[in-house]
Design a protein around this motif. Structure first.
Motif, PDB file in Angstrom:
ATOM      1  N   GLY A  30     -52.302  22.297 -12.262  1.00 39.10           N
ATOM      2  CA  GLY A  30     -51.829  22.915 -13.493  1.00 39.10           C
ATOM      3  C   GLY A  30     -50.715  22.123 -14.155  1.00 39.10           C
ATOM      4  N   ILE A  31     -49.742  21.671 -13.356  1.00 37.35           N
ATOM      5  CA  ILE A  31     -48.611  20.905 -13.892  1.00 37.35           C
ATOM      6  C   ILE A  31     -49.090  19.584 -14.488  1.00 37.35           C
ATOM      7  N   LEU A  32     -49.931  18.859 -13.734  1.00 35.40           N
ATOM      8  CA  LEU A  32     -50.415  17.559 -14.199  1.00 35.40           C
ATOM      9  C   LEU A  32     -51.303  17.697 -15.430  1.00 35.40           C
ATOM     10  N   THR A  33     -52.088  18.767 -15.472  1.00 36.33           N
ATOM     11  CA  THR A  33     -52.946  18.989 -16.644  1.00 36.33           C
ATOM     12  C   THR A  33     -52.106  19.223 -17.887  1.00 36.33           C
ATOM     13  N   LEU A  34     -51.075  20.043 -17.794  1.00 38.77           N
ATOM     14  CA  LEU A  34     -50.213  20.318 -18.949  1.00 38.77           C
ATOM     15  C   LEU A  34     -49.565  19.042 -19.481  1.00 38.77           C
ATOM     16  N   ILE A  35     -49.031  18.232 -18.566  1.00 43.59           N
ATOM     17  CA  ILE A  35     -48.326  17.014 -18.991  1.00 43.59           C
ATOM     18  C   ILE A  35     -49.300  16.013 -19.602  1.00 43.59           C
ATOM     19  N   ASN A  36     -50.377  15.718 -18.874  1.00 40.85           N
ATOM     20  CA  ASN A  36     -51.271  14.634 -19.293  1.00 40.85           C
ATOM     21  C   ASN A  36     -52.150  15.021 -20.469  1.00 40.85           C
ATOM     22  N   ARG A  37     -52.468  16.303 -20.607  1.00 37.36           N
ATOM     23  CA  ARG A  37     -53.214  16.731 -21.787  1.00 37.36           C
ATOM     24  C   ARG A  37     -52.375  16.550 -23.039  1.00 37.36           C
ATOM     25  N   SER A  38     -51.077  16.859 -22.932  1.00 31.90           N
ATOM     26  CA  SER A  38     -50.185  16.651 -24.066  1.00 31.90           C
ATOM     27  C   SER A  38     -50.084  15.169 -24.411  1.00 31.90           C
ATOM     28  N   THR A 166     -38.789  -1.810  -3.095  1.00 27.86           N
ATOM     29  CA  THR A 166     -38.664  -3.049  -2.311  1.00 27.86           C
ATOM     30  C   THR A 166     -39.939  -3.885  -2.386  1.00 27.86           C
ATOM     31  N   THR A 167     -40.963  -3.347  -3.075  1.00 28.79           N
ATOM     32  CA  THR A 167     -42.219  -4.070  -3.246  1.00 28.79           C
ATOM     33  C   THR A 167     -42.004  -5.270  -4.166  1.00 28.79           C
ATOM     34  N   GLN A 168     -42.767  -6.336  -3.954  1.00 29.56           N
ATOM     35  CA  GLN A 168     -42.661  -7.516  -4.808  1.00 29.56           C
ATOM     36  C   GLN A 168     -42.874  -7.112  -6.267  1.00 29.56           C
ATOM     37  N   PRO A 169     -42.080  -7.663  -7.201  1.00 28.32           N
ATOM     38  CA  PRO A 169     -42.112  -7.213  -8.603  1.00 28.32           C
ATOM     39  C   PRO A 169     -43.505  -7.204  -9.220  1.00 28.32           C
ATOM     40  N   GLY A 170     -44.296  -8.245  -8.998  1.00 26.66           N
ATOM     41  CA  GLY A 170     -45.635  -8.300  -9.582  1.00 26.66           C
ATOM     42  C   GLY A 170     -46.535  -7.197  -9.052  1.00 26.66           C
ATOM     43  N   ALA A 171     -46.506  -7.004  -7.739  1.00 26.61           N
ATOM     44  CA  ALA A 171     -47.323  -5.958  -7.122  1.00 26.61           C
ATOM     45  C   ALA A 171     -46.849  -4.574  -7.562  1.00 26.61           C
ATOM     46  N   LEU A 172     -45.532  -4.413  -7.672  1.00 25.21           N
ATOM     47  CA  LEU A 172     -44.987  -3.126  -8.098  1.00 25.21           C
ATOM     48  C   LEU A 172     -45.386  -2.809  -9.533  1.00 25.21           C
ATOM     49  N   LEU A 173     -45.322  -3.814 -10.418  1.00 26.87           N
ATOM     50  CA  LEU A 173     -45.711  -3.599 -11.820  1.00 26.87           C
ATOM     51  C   LEU A 173     -47.181  -3.213 -11.911  1.00 26.87           C
ATOM     52  N   LEU A 174     -48.042  -3.913 -11.158  1.00 26.38           N
ATOM     53  CA  LEU A 174     -49.468  -3.591 -11.162  1.00 26.38           C
ATOM     54  C   LEU A 174     -49.694  -2.184 -10.621  1.00 26.38           C
ATOM     55  N   TRP A 175     -48.983  -1.831  -9.548  1.00 25.01           N
ATOM     56  CA  TRP A 175     -49.105  -0.487  -8.963  1.00 25.01           C
ATOM     57  C   TRP A 175     -48.700   0.575  -9.980  1.00 25.01           C
ATOM     58  N   LEU A 176     -47.596   0.354 -10.687  1.00 20.86           N
ATOM     59  CA  LEU A 176     -47.115   1.321 -11.671  1.00 20.86           C
ATOM     60  C   LEU A 176     -48.112   1.491 -12.823  1.00 20.86           C
ATOM     61  N   ILE A 240     -45.354  11.948  -6.970  1.00 18.51           N
ATOM     62  CA  ILE A 240     -45.201  10.688  -7.704  1.00 18.51           C
ATOM     63  C   ILE A 240     -46.012  10.726  -8.993  1.00 18.51           C
ATOM     64  N   ALA A 241     -47.235  11.289  -8.927  1.00 20.27           N
ATOM     65  CA  ALA A 241     -48.081  11.382 -10.121  1.00 20.27           C
ATOM     66  C   ALA A 241     -47.419  12.243 -11.191  1.00 20.27           C
ATOM     67  N   VAL A 242     -46.802  13.349 -10.785  1.00 20.97           N
ATOM     68  CA  VAL A 242     -46.077  14.200 -11.740  1.00 20.97           C
ATOM     69  C   VAL A 242     -44.928  13.425 -12.370  1.00 20.97           C
ATOM     70  N   SER A 243     -44.186  12.681 -11.541  1.00 19.64           N
ATOM     71  CA  SER A 243     -43.055  11.903 -12.046  1.00 19.64           C
ATOM     72  C   SER A 243     -43.511  10.842 -13.044  1.00 19.64           C
ATOM     73  N   LEU A 244     -44.557  10.091 -12.677  1.00 20.50           N
ATOM     74  CA  LEU A 244     -45.062   9.046 -13.570  1.00 20.50           C
ATOM     75  C   LEU A 244     -45.637   9.642 -14.847  1.00 20.50           C
ATOM     76  N   SER A 245     -46.337  10.766 -14.713  1.00 24.58           N
ATOM     77  CA  SER A 245     -46.892  11.428 -15.899  1.00 24.58           C
ATOM     78  C   SER A 245     -45.786  11.877 -16.835  1.00 24.58           C
ATOM     79  N   GLY A 246     -44.715  12.420 -16.248  1.00 25.21           N
ATOM     80  CA  GLY A 246     -43.582  12.851 -17.060  1.00 25.21           C
ATOM     81  C   GLY A 246     -42.916  11.697 -17.776  1.00 25.21           C
ATOM     82  N   VAL A 247     -42.750  10.582 -17.068  1.00 29.00           N
ATOM     83  CA  VAL A 247     -42.140   9.398 -17.683  1.00 29.00           C
ATOM     84  C   VAL A 247     -43.022   8.868 -18.811  1.00 29.00           C
ATOM     85  N   CYS A 248     -44.344   8.802 -18.572  1.00 28.15           N
ATOM     86  CA  CYS A 248     -45.266   8.341 -19.624  1.00 28.15           C
ATOM     87  C   CYS A 248     -45.206   9.264 -20.834  1.00 28.15           C
TER      88      CYS A 248
END
Length: 268
Positions: A30-38, A166-176, A240-248
């Motif tokens: 429910g939380i993720l749907t509200l954020i990402n639908r918006s 602490t992940t390597q910057p390139g890998a972290l950026l791709l992960w994000l 983490i998905a909620v956090s990233l969705s909120g930031v996006c």
């Protein structure tokens, strides 16, 4: 471990297990749907196809999750489209669909209604889990260690998230980037998804209560402890998905607010 003859403890275990199995994923859904639908509405208002560029990966995983769950729970898939590229001729505004049917009266397919509806929660979490194993192996190891011995203290929970940096910057950026795409496009459940879960919720409650009751007579098995161990990695990923969705959502909302303000001042 509940005493097999202590009815109160058995009922408490049944209630807790139902909350873990059903309420936890539904709450996150429910939380993720509200954020990402918006977020997707804002993107569609700007340019329809931005939804495909940003959320297409998540949409494909979303629909594949429905399809796999249909096969597991013996539902017949009538029609499936993983990603609708023609958004202009799309009256329901969906990015993909899986239409299915089943023979009512059978417990297993009826239970499946719940899990088919919320399958993207597990499918997208599994995808992010795999990405973490591939791109951020130390973080993956930290999550697995925590799942084996979960403790809800701040000094134990903090590394679950701080380890990522602490992940390597390139890998972290791709992960994000990939995780954000999965979160925005994959975790948005439709009204039909939620509606379809209703028959399955009732059947799943019955099944969870029966299994909990049966295993309460096995001294070496604690179903609640086992469920917590299994669901802890998913809960971490969903947080983490909620956090990233909120930031996006904040970034996209901020960009559009800035554009609207700039346009307004240009006109006046």
């Amino acid at each position: 471990m509940p005493n097999p003859f202590n009815l109160s403890q058995i009922l408490q275990s049944m209630l807790l297990n139902c909350l873990l199995v059903i309420a936890l994923p539904l709450a996150f859904a429910g939380i993720l749907t509200l954020i990402n639908r918006s977020t997707k509405r804002r993107l569609a208002h700007w340019w329809d196809y931005s939804q495909l560029l940003i959320g297409g990966l998540g949409t494909v995983i979303h629909e594949l999750s429905h399809a796999v769950a249909c096969l597991i729970f013996q539902h017949q898939i009538i029609d499936m489209q993983l990603l609708k590229l023609n958004l202009r001729d799309n009256p329901d505004h969906s990015l993909g669909h899986v239409n299915h049917r089943y023979h009512s009266g059978r417990l297993w397919p009826t239970i499946g209604n719940l899990w088919i509806g919320i399958a993207p929660i597990f499918g997208c979490s599994a995808a992010i889990f795999g990405l973490t194993w591939l791109l951020a192996r130390p973080t993956f190891a930290t999550w697995m260690t925590f799942a084996e011995h979960p403790t809800w203290q701040l000094n134990a929970i903090g590394p679950l998230f701080s380890q990522l940096w602490t992940t390597q910057p390139g890998a972290l950026l791709l992960w994000l980037i990939l995780t954000s795409m999965i979160a925005i496009g994959g975790y948005d459940l439709s009204a039909a998804d939620f509606k379809g879960t209703i028959p399955g919720i009732i059947a799943t409650v019955i099944a969870v209560c029966l299994v909990t009751g049966l295993f309460s007579f096995v001294p070496t098995v604690n179903t609640t402890t086992w469920l917590i161990g299994v669901l802890t990695p998913m809960a971490i990923i969903l947080t983490i998905a909620v956090s990233l969705s909120g930031v996006c959502w904040l970034i996209i909302a901020g960009i559009f607010a800035l554009l609207e303000r700039t346009t307004y001042h240009a006109r006046h």
